[in-house]
Design a protein around this motif. Structure first.
Motif, PDB file in Angstrom:
ATOM      1  N   HIS A 206    -103.914 -36.762  -0.371  1.00 41.56           N
ATOM      2  CA  HIS A 206    -103.966 -36.117  -1.683  1.00 41.56           C
ATOM      3  C   HIS A 206    -105.405 -35.761  -2.064  1.00 41.56           C
ATOM      4  N   HIS A 207    -106.343 -36.546  -1.607  1.00 38.98           N
ATOM      5  CA  HIS A 207    -107.743 -36.231  -1.882  1.00 38.98           C
ATOM      6  C   HIS A 207    -108.122 -34.883  -1.277  1.00 38.98           C
ATOM      7  N   VAL A 208    -107.706 -34.638  -0.049  1.00 38.00           N
ATOM      8  CA  VAL A 208    -108.011 -33.364   0.604  1.00 38.00           C
ATOM      9  C   VAL A 208    -107.445 -32.206  -0.214  1.00 38.00           C
ATOM     10  N   LEU A 209    -106.198 -32.360  -0.658  1.00 41.37           N
ATOM     11  CA  LEU A 209    -105.561 -31.316  -1.473  1.00 41.37           C
ATOM     12  C   LEU A 209    -106.332 -31.100  -2.768  1.00 41.37           C
ATOM     13  N   GLN A 210    -106.748 -32.182  -3.434  1.00 40.36           N
ATOM     14  CA  GLN A 210    -107.405 -32.040  -4.734  1.00 40.36           C
ATOM     15  C   GLN A 210    -108.805 -31.460  -4.597  1.00 40.36           C
ATOM     16  N   VAL A 211    -109.515 -31.772  -3.529  1.00 42.17           N
ATOM     17  CA  VAL A 211    -110.830 -31.168  -3.324  1.00 42.17           C
ATOM     18  C   VAL A 211    -110.687 -29.655  -3.183  1.00 42.17           C
ATOM     19  N   ARG A 212    -109.698 -29.220  -2.410  1.00 45.74           N
ATOM     20  CA  ARG A 212    -109.478 -27.781  -2.240  1.00 45.74           C
ATOM     21  C   ARG A 212    -109.047 -27.126  -3.553  1.00 45.74           C
ATOM     22  N   ALA A 213    -108.161 -27.800  -4.282  1.00 38.23           N
ATOM     23  CA  ALA A 213    -107.636 -27.212  -5.523  1.00 38.23           C
ATOM     24  C   ALA A 213    -108.689 -27.134  -6.610  1.00 38.23           C
ATOM     25  N   ALA A 214    -109.731 -27.969  -6.535  1.00 39.72           N
ATOM     26  CA  ALA A 214    -110.764 -27.960  -7.569  1.00 39.72           C
ATOM     27  C   ALA A 214    -111.458 -26.600  -7.663  1.00 39.72           C
ATOM     28  N   ASP A 257    -111.398 -38.282 -27.915  1.00 39.28           N
ATOM     29  CA  ASP A 257    -112.335 -37.208 -27.542  1.00 39.28           C
ATOM     30  C   ASP A 257    -113.628 -37.785 -26.976  1.00 39.28           C
ATOM     31  N   ASP A 258    -114.145 -38.845 -27.604  1.00 40.82           N
ATOM     32  CA  ASP A 258    -115.368 -39.476 -27.115  1.00 40.82           C
ATOM     33  C   ASP A 258    -115.143 -40.073 -25.732  1.00 40.82           C
ATOM     34  N   ARG A 259    -113.999 -40.737 -25.545  1.00 36.48           N
ATOM     35  CA  ARG A 259    -113.692 -41.345 -24.247  1.00 36.48           C
ATOM     36  C   ARG A 259    -113.610 -40.266 -23.165  1.00 36.48           C
ATOM     37  N   LEU A 260    -112.927 -39.171 -23.450  1.00 35.38           N
ATOM     38  CA  LEU A 260    -112.787 -38.115 -22.450  1.00 35.38           C
ATOM     39  C   LEU A 260    -114.109 -37.403 -22.188  1.00 35.38           C
ATOM     40  N   ASP A 261    -114.971 -37.353 -23.190  1.00 39.03           N
ATOM     41  CA  ASP A 261    -116.302 -36.792 -22.949  1.00 39.03           C
ATOM     42  C   ASP A 261    -117.098 -37.688 -22.005  1.00 39.03           C
ATOM     43  N   GLN A 262    -116.950 -38.994 -22.159  1.00 39.48           N
ATOM     44  CA  GLN A 262    -117.606 -39.902 -21.233  1.00 39.48           C
ATOM     45  C   GLN A 262    -117.030 -39.770 -19.820  1.00 39.48           C
ATOM     46  N   VAL A 263    -115.727 -39.533 -19.721  1.00 40.07           N
ATOM     47  CA  VAL A 263    -115.122 -39.275 -18.413  1.00 40.07           C
ATOM     48  C   VAL A 263    -115.743 -38.026 -17.785  1.00 40.07           C
ATOM     49  N   ARG A 264    -115.919 -36.982 -18.591  1.00 43.24           N
ATOM     50  CA  ARG A 264    -116.518 -35.743 -18.073  1.00 43.24           C
ATOM     51  C   ARG A 264    -117.907 -36.017 -17.507  1.00 43.24           C
ATOM     52  N   ARG A 265    -118.664 -36.855 -18.183  1.00 43.75           N
ATOM     53  CA  ARG A 265    -120.019 -37.129 -17.736  1.00 43.75           C
ATOM     54  C   ARG A 265    -120.065 -37.986 -16.466  1.00 43.75           C
ATOM     55  N   CYS A 266    -118.913 -38.506 -16.037  1.00 47.70           N
ATOM     56  CA  CYS A 266    -118.869 -39.222 -14.761  1.00 47.70           C
ATOM     57  C   CYS A 266    -118.979 -38.271 -13.570  1.00 47.70           C
ATOM     58  N   GLY A 267    -118.785 -36.987 -13.800  1.00 47.18           N
ATOM     59  CA  GLY A 267    -119.142 -35.996 -12.803  1.00 47.18           C
ATOM     60  C   GLY A 267    -118.078 -35.574 -11.819  1.00 47.18           C
ATOM     61  N   LEU A 268    -116.839 -36.084 -11.911  1.00 46.28           N
ATOM     62  CA  LEU A 268    -115.789 -35.635 -10.993  1.00 46.28           C
ATOM     63  C   LEU A 268    -115.218 -34.308 -11.473  1.00 46.28           C
ATOM     64  N   PRO A 269    -114.820 -33.429 -10.558  1.00 46.17           N
ATOM     65  CA  PRO A 269    -114.305 -32.123 -10.980  1.00 46.17           C
ATOM     66  C   PRO A 269    -112.861 -32.213 -11.463  1.00 46.17           C
ATOM     67  N   ASP A 270    -112.513 -31.335 -12.390  1.00 53.62           N
ATOM     68  CA  ASP A 270    -111.097 -31.161 -12.717  1.00 53.62           C
ATOM     69  C   ASP A 270    -110.422 -30.454 -11.556  1.00 53.62           C
ATOM     70  N   ARG A 328    -114.469 -41.634  -1.312  1.00 50.33           N
ATOM     71  CA  ARG A 328    -114.252 -40.244  -0.912  1.00 50.33           C
ATOM     72  C   ARG A 328    -114.868 -39.282  -1.927  1.00 50.33           C
ATOM     73  N   TRP A 329    -114.645 -39.556  -3.202  1.00 49.34           N
ATOM     74  CA  TRP A 329    -115.198 -38.655  -4.207  1.00 49.34           C
ATOM     75  C   TRP A 329    -116.721 -38.728  -4.229  1.00 49.34           C
ATOM     76  N   ARG A 330    -117.252 -39.899  -4.025  1.00 48.14           N
ATOM     77  CA  ARG A 330    -118.708 -40.017  -4.030  1.00 48.14           C
ATOM     78  C   ARG A 330    -119.313 -39.254  -2.840  1.00 48.14           C
ATOM     79  N   ALA A 331    -118.592 -39.239  -1.728  1.00 45.71           N
ATOM     80  CA  ALA A 331    -119.073 -38.499  -0.564  1.00 45.71           C
ATOM     81  C   ALA A 331    -119.005 -36.994  -0.796  1.00 45.71           C
ATOM     82  N   ASP A 332    -117.975 -36.536  -1.498  1.00 43.98           N
ATOM     83  CA  ASP A 332    -117.800 -35.098  -1.719  1.00 43.98           C
ATOM     84  C   ASP A 332    -118.555 -34.592  -2.938  1.00 43.98           C
ATOM     85  N   VAL A 333    -118.815 -35.475  -3.898  1.00 48.39           N
ATOM     86  CA  VAL A 333    -119.528 -35.092  -5.123  1.00 48.39           C
ATOM     87  C   VAL A 333    -120.649 -36.111  -5.336  1.00 48.39           C
ATOM     88  N   PRO A 334    -121.754 -35.960  -4.636  1.00 46.01           N
ATOM     89  CA  PRO A 334    -122.848 -36.937  -4.762  1.00 46.01           C
ATOM     90  C   PRO A 334    -123.313 -37.081  -6.211  1.00 46.01           C
TER      91      PRO A 334
END
Length: 391
Positions: A206-214, A257-270, A328-334
Motif C-alpha cells: 500500500h505504501h508503493v501505491l500511496q507514494v505514486r498516488a501522491a 484544526d490546530d491538531r491537523l495543522d500540526q499533522v501537516r507540519r509533520c511533512g508527509l504528503p496527502d 518507508r515514509w522517512r526514506a521517501d520524504v526525508p
C-alpha cells in the motif's frame, strides 16, 4: 448464530402479495442474502430478488428475526399471509431496493458483458443493504460481479480507473454514473484472518501505491474523490456530526484544526487513502493480493490507512508495523516525522469513522438505520479512549 427471515413479497409493479412463512438461514449477517434466495428456491420453488430490509426484532446486527422485501415474477403457489408491511415511498431509497431495480441493473451488466464477448448464462444475488447490492454473473468464460453503490460511494469507479495499472485493485470492466460497476472476478478469499506478517506485506504494498498516488491528488479530486485534506477534513467531520451528541469529543473537535495543522507540519504528503483498509478488504490467493471496496476512499493523510489496518493488533505487533511504515515514509520524504503524525491522528481516526457512519445515516432510509445507528457513539467513545493531547 443464524437468522430467521420472513420474505414480504411484491410483484414487478410493487403490488404487495403477502409474506412467506419464516425460515432459518445460517449466516447471521443481515446484508448477506445468497442463502435467503437459495432457501426460498429450495423450500418453495420460488425465485426471488431481495430488495431491502423492512424490519428487525433487535436493534443491531447480527442474527435475530428479519423481514425483507423481495420481488417475484408471479404470485407463488404457496399460501401467503396477508400483506401488512409498509411500502410507503422513501426519497432516500436506493435504486436497487425498488421493484424492478435489480432487473434493470442486471440487464445493464449483461449488456456490458455481451459487448465484450462474455454472454451471461446465470446470475446469483449475494448481498443487498444500504451500502451496496452485489450479484455474481456467470458464463462459460468464468464470473464477473455487478456491484451497485449509493451516490456517496459513486467515486469508487473513478478510483479503480486511476489505479488500473497498479495490479492491486479489481479490474473494472464497465461503470455508469448511477453507481453501477461491473468487476472482473478476483481469485482467492478475503483475508480477514491475516496475521501480522501478512498485514506487514499489505502495508508495504500500500505504501508503493500511496507514494505514486501522491503525485495525482489533483486528478483524483477532479474525478470526484472526496477531498479530506486538513481544513476540509475538519469541516466535513463537524458537518456530519452536527446532528449527533458530540459532547464527549467537544474538546477534540474544538482543537481539530490546530491538531491537523500540526499533522501537516509533520511533512508527509496527502495521497489516496483507502478509508477502510482492514484485512477483510484485501483478497488473495497466495500469489496476488488485491485491495477491494474503495467506496470509502478519499484524498488525505496516509496514516489513516495504517491506523485502520493495525487497530485490532496487540500493541507490540501494531508498533512493529507502524515503525516499518514510518521508515518507508522517512526514506521517501526525508525530514518528515511519521511517528508524530500517527500520534496526532490516532484520536482523529475514530472521529473520522464516526463522521463516516453519520454520513451513512444521513443518506439511507430509516428502515436501514439499524445497520449503523450504534456505530457513531461507538466511534466517538473510541476517539475519547485514544485521545492524546497536543504537545
Amino acid at each position: 448464530m443464524s437468522r430467521t427471515v420472513t420474505l414480504a413479497l411484491v410483484d414487478a409493479d410493487g403490488v404487495p402479495l403477502g409474506s412467506l412463512p419464516p425460515y432459518d438461514v445460517p449466516e447471521p449477517w443481515w446484508q448477506e442474502v445468497a442463502s435467503v434466495v437459495t432457501e426460498a428456491r429450495r423450500r418453495h420453488h420460488l425465485d426471488v430478488a431481495v430488495l431491502r430490509l423492512l424490519a428487525a426484532d433487535r436493534p443491531e446486527p447480527p442474527g435475530g428475526h428479519l423481514t425483507y422485501l423481495a420481488q417475484v415474477a408471479e404470485r407463488p403457489a404457496v399460501p401467503l399471509s396477508p400483506p401488512t408491511f409498509d411500502l410507503s415511498e422513501e426519497p432516500l431509497r436506493a435504486a436497487w431496493a425498488r421493484p424492478g431495480g435489480p432487473a434493470r441493473s442486471l440487464a445493464w451488466a449483461a449488456g456490458e458483458l455481451r459487448r465484450i464477448g462474455r454472454p451471461v448464462t446465470g446470475v446469483a444475488q449475494q448481498r443487498t443493504w444500504n451500502l451496496s447490492a452485489i450479484w455474481r454473473l456467470d458464463g462459460e468464460w468464468g464470473s464477473a460481479w455487478l456491484k451497485q453503490v449509493p451516490l456517496f460511494f459513486r467515486h469508487e469507479a473513478a478510483v479503480l480507473r486511476r489505479l488500473a495499472a497498479s495490479g492491486v485493485t479489481p479490474t473494472l470492466l464497465a461503470a455508469d454514473d448511477s453507481g453501477r460497476m461491473l468487476l472482473d472476478h478476483v481469485p482467492g478469499e478475503d483475508r480477514y484472518a491475516a496475521d501480522v506478517d501478512e498485514r506487514a506485506a499489505i502495508t508495504a504494498d500500500h505504501h508503493v501505491l500511496q507514494v505514486r498516488a501522491a503525485a495525482d491528488v489533483a486528478g483524483l479530486v477532479a474525478d470526484g474523490v472526496p477531498d479530506r485534506r486538513g481544513p476540509a477534513l475538519a469541516g466535513w467531520i463537524r458537518t456530519m456530526l452536527a446532528p449527533h451528541d458530540v459532547s464527549a469529543v467537544a474538546g477534540l473537535l474544538a482543537d481539530l484544526d490546530d491538531r491537523l495543522d500540526q499533522v501537516r507540519r509533520c511533512g508527509l504528503p496527502d495521497t489516496l487513502v483507502h478509508g477502510d483498509l482492514h484485512p477483510g478488504n484485501v483478497r488473495g490467493d497466495g500469489r496476488r493480493r488485491v485491495v477491494i471496496d474503495w467506496g470509502d476512499a478519499f484524498v488525505g493523510h496516509p496514516a489513516f490507512d495504517l491506523l485502520r489496518l493495525t487497530e485490532t493488533l496487540d500493541p507490540a505487533a501494531a508498533g512493529r508495523l507502524a515503525a516499518e511504515w514510518a521508515a518507508r515514509w522517512r526514506a521517501d520524504v526525508p525530514g518528515c516525522d511519521p511517528e508524530r503524525a500517527v500520534a496526532l491522528l490516532r484520536p482523529v481516526a475514530p472521529l473520522r469513522m464516526a463522521a463516516v457512519y453519520a454520513m451513512f445515516l444521513a443518506g439511507i432510509e430509516p428502515s436501514e438505520h439499524p445497520f449503523h445507528v450504534h456505530d457513531v457513539p461507538a466511534c466517538l467513545d473510541a476517539a475519547v479512549a485514544t485521545l492524546v493531547s497536543i504537545d
